[in-house]
Design a protein around this motif. Structure first.
Motif, PDB file in Angstrom:
ATOM      1  N   TYR A 164      40.035  37.560  37.477  1.00  0.00           N
ATOM      2  CA  TYR A 164      38.995  36.594  37.128  1.00  0.00           C
ATOM      3  C   TYR A 164      38.144  36.199  38.339  1.00  0.00           C
ATOM      4  CZ  TYR A 164      40.479  35.860  32.318  1.00  0.00           C
ATOM      5  OH  TYR A 164      40.759  36.034  30.990  1.00  0.00           O
ATOM      6  N   GLN A 165      38.019  37.106  39.314  1.00  0.00           N
ATOM      7  CA  GLN A 165      37.114  36.830  40.415  1.00  0.00           C
ATOM      8  C   GLN A 165      35.679  36.747  39.881  1.00  0.00           C
ATOM      9  OE1 GLN A 165      36.182  40.307  43.102  1.00  0.00           O
ATOM     10  NE2 GLN A 165      38.103  41.089  42.217  1.00  0.00           N
ATOM     11  N   PRO A 166      34.730  36.205  40.668  1.00  0.00           N
ATOM     12  CA  PRO A 166      33.402  35.887  40.145  1.00  0.00           C
ATOM     13  C   PRO A 166      32.688  37.002  39.382  1.00  0.00           C
ATOM     14  CG  PRO A 166      33.679  34.881  42.282  1.00  0.00           C
ATOM     15  CD  PRO A 166      34.918  35.695  42.041  1.00  0.00           C
ATOM     16  N   ILE A 167      32.834  38.263  39.772  1.00  0.00           N
ATOM     17  CA  ILE A 167      32.084  39.321  39.091  1.00  0.00           C
ATOM     18  C   ILE A 167      32.579  39.568  37.670  1.00  0.00           C
ATOM     19  CG2 ILE A 167      31.410  40.505  41.211  1.00  0.00           C
ATOM     20  CD1 ILE A 167      33.628  42.548  40.638  1.00  0.00           C
ATOM     21  N   GLU A 168      33.762  39.044  37.305  1.00  0.00           N
ATOM     22  CA  GLU A 168      34.240  39.174  35.933  1.00  0.00           C
ATOM     23  C   GLU A 168      33.292  38.490  34.953  1.00  0.00           C
ATOM     24  OE1 GLU A 168      36.300  39.377  32.278  1.00  0.00           O
ATOM     25  OE2 GLU A 168      36.258  40.701  34.022  1.00  0.00           O
TER      26      GLU A 168
END
Length: 357
Positions: free
Chosen positions: A139-143
């Motif tokens: 769930y890092q930002p690019i997700e």
């Protein structure tokens, strides 16, 4: 920016040499002087995504002390920038540095969902929990843009297959409805990483993660929706968050967590150099003390690779940490049980729909 200027909003302050490369790169003073004269930045600090199409996506975890059998990582590299992250070394296999490259060059596994479905349809596959993710945060930002984790969860739901999530990002709440459906059949647990109650500590150690306030709210929202959540206070870093064990466990217990786990920081591979450089710039007043205390739990080294010992350490400090967690669990998490995921529904759903006969 100047080469020695502290890079805000990132963890690593340097790129280290990739051990698989014969040649290394050097940033020369004449080049930096030229950039300064021209008014140009000598490097780009933007995050770059690189699309990849691997041949397989489900990884068997052979390490006996990790606590999972299989993992799935939709992304390689992590924009969160946690300075201590053990996954940094894996970026070298892709031809990048474990330092700043790990946070700025993110590989996106575009065919992850198709590969998972192919794996689950395989006649040789037997249901066993597959964890998202064992390496970098799913769930890092690019997700938010690529939605690969969301579609992986939909696939697990379609096949009624058990899974787990490890994250420190409140973006997980976007998929609350899917997770609730999985939890209704006892098909999911969430491991939420909360390493500190101090926002100041979070901001410097884990610069692009969700705030502590948001993580605690995320924990409460998940547990209020009957989703089992275990909190990971990992890693314990001497003289940075080691004094917070009891108050943190009390806080997460009040918000419904069923358990807490921990590791003590170990700086394996290139991470030792990256962390040492970072702490000397970020916390110069306590750098020597922290590094010496880390060495004290790993036999005089910043790292210990021995299974069964490497995660918890040895010596007086490690024993004190273990005792604090024992006390905290007894005070705040007594009689809370770890759920056992349901592996019995998958066979009926192997083809993606309920078998009637």
């Amino acid at each position: 920016m100047a080469e020695n200027e502290f890079l805000k909003g990132r963890g690593a302050q340097m790129n280290v040499h990739n051990r698989f490369f014969e040649h290394s790169h050097e940033t020369r003073d004449d080049f930096l002087n030229y950039c300064a004269a021209e008014g140009d930045d000598w490097e780009d600090n933007k995050t770059v995504t690189i699309e990849t199409f691997p041949k397989s996506i489900v990884n068997k975890v052979d390490s006996p002390d990790v606590g999972m059998g299989y993992s799935l990582n939709p992304y390689q590299g992590c924009e969160h920038g946690c300075i201590y992250c053990y996954a940094r070394n894996s970026h070298e296999y892709w031809g990048f540095s474990a330092g700043k490259d790990f946070e700025r060059k993110i590989l996106v596994k575009k065919n992850a969902v198709e590969l998972l479905e192919k794996k689950l349809r395989s006649r040789s596959w037997e249901a066993i929990p597959i964890i998202l993710s064992g390496n970098t945060d799913c769930y890092q930002p690019i997700e938010k843009k690529f939605q690969i984790t969301q579609n992986l969860l939909k696939t697990f739901l379609k096949f009624k297959h058990p899974t787990g999530i490890i994250t420190k990002n409140s973006l997980i709440l976007r998929d609350l409805d899917i997770i609730k459906e999985l939890a209704a059949d006892n098909l999911i647990t969430v491991n939420l990483s909360i390493t500190s109650l101090s926002e100041e500590t979070r901001r410097i150690v884990e610069p692009r993660t969700a705030t502590i306030k948001k993580r605690l709210q995320t924990l409460e929202t998940l547990t209020n929706n009957n989703i089992p959540v275990r909190v990971m206070m990992a890693p314990i870093i001497p003289s940075i968050n080691s004094h917070e064990i009891l108050p943190l466990v009390k806080e997460i217990a009040e918000r419904g967590a069923f358990g807490v786990g921990y590791t003590i920081v170990r700086l394996n591979g290139a991470i030792g150099q990256i962390f040492t450089d970072w702490i000397q710039k970020a916390m110069p007043d306590r750098a020597a003390k922290v590094l010496h205390q880390i060495e004290s739990v790993h036999g005089g080294s910043l790292n210990d690779s021995r299974y069964g010992v490497r995660m918890k350490g040895e010596g007086e400090f490690a024993n004190q940490v273990a005792q604090q967690f024992k006390i905290a669990r007894g005070l705040y998490l007594k009689d809370r049980e770890k759920p056992v995921l349901n592996c019995s529904l998958f066979e009926q759903q192997r083809d993606g729909q309920m078998k009637l006969f």
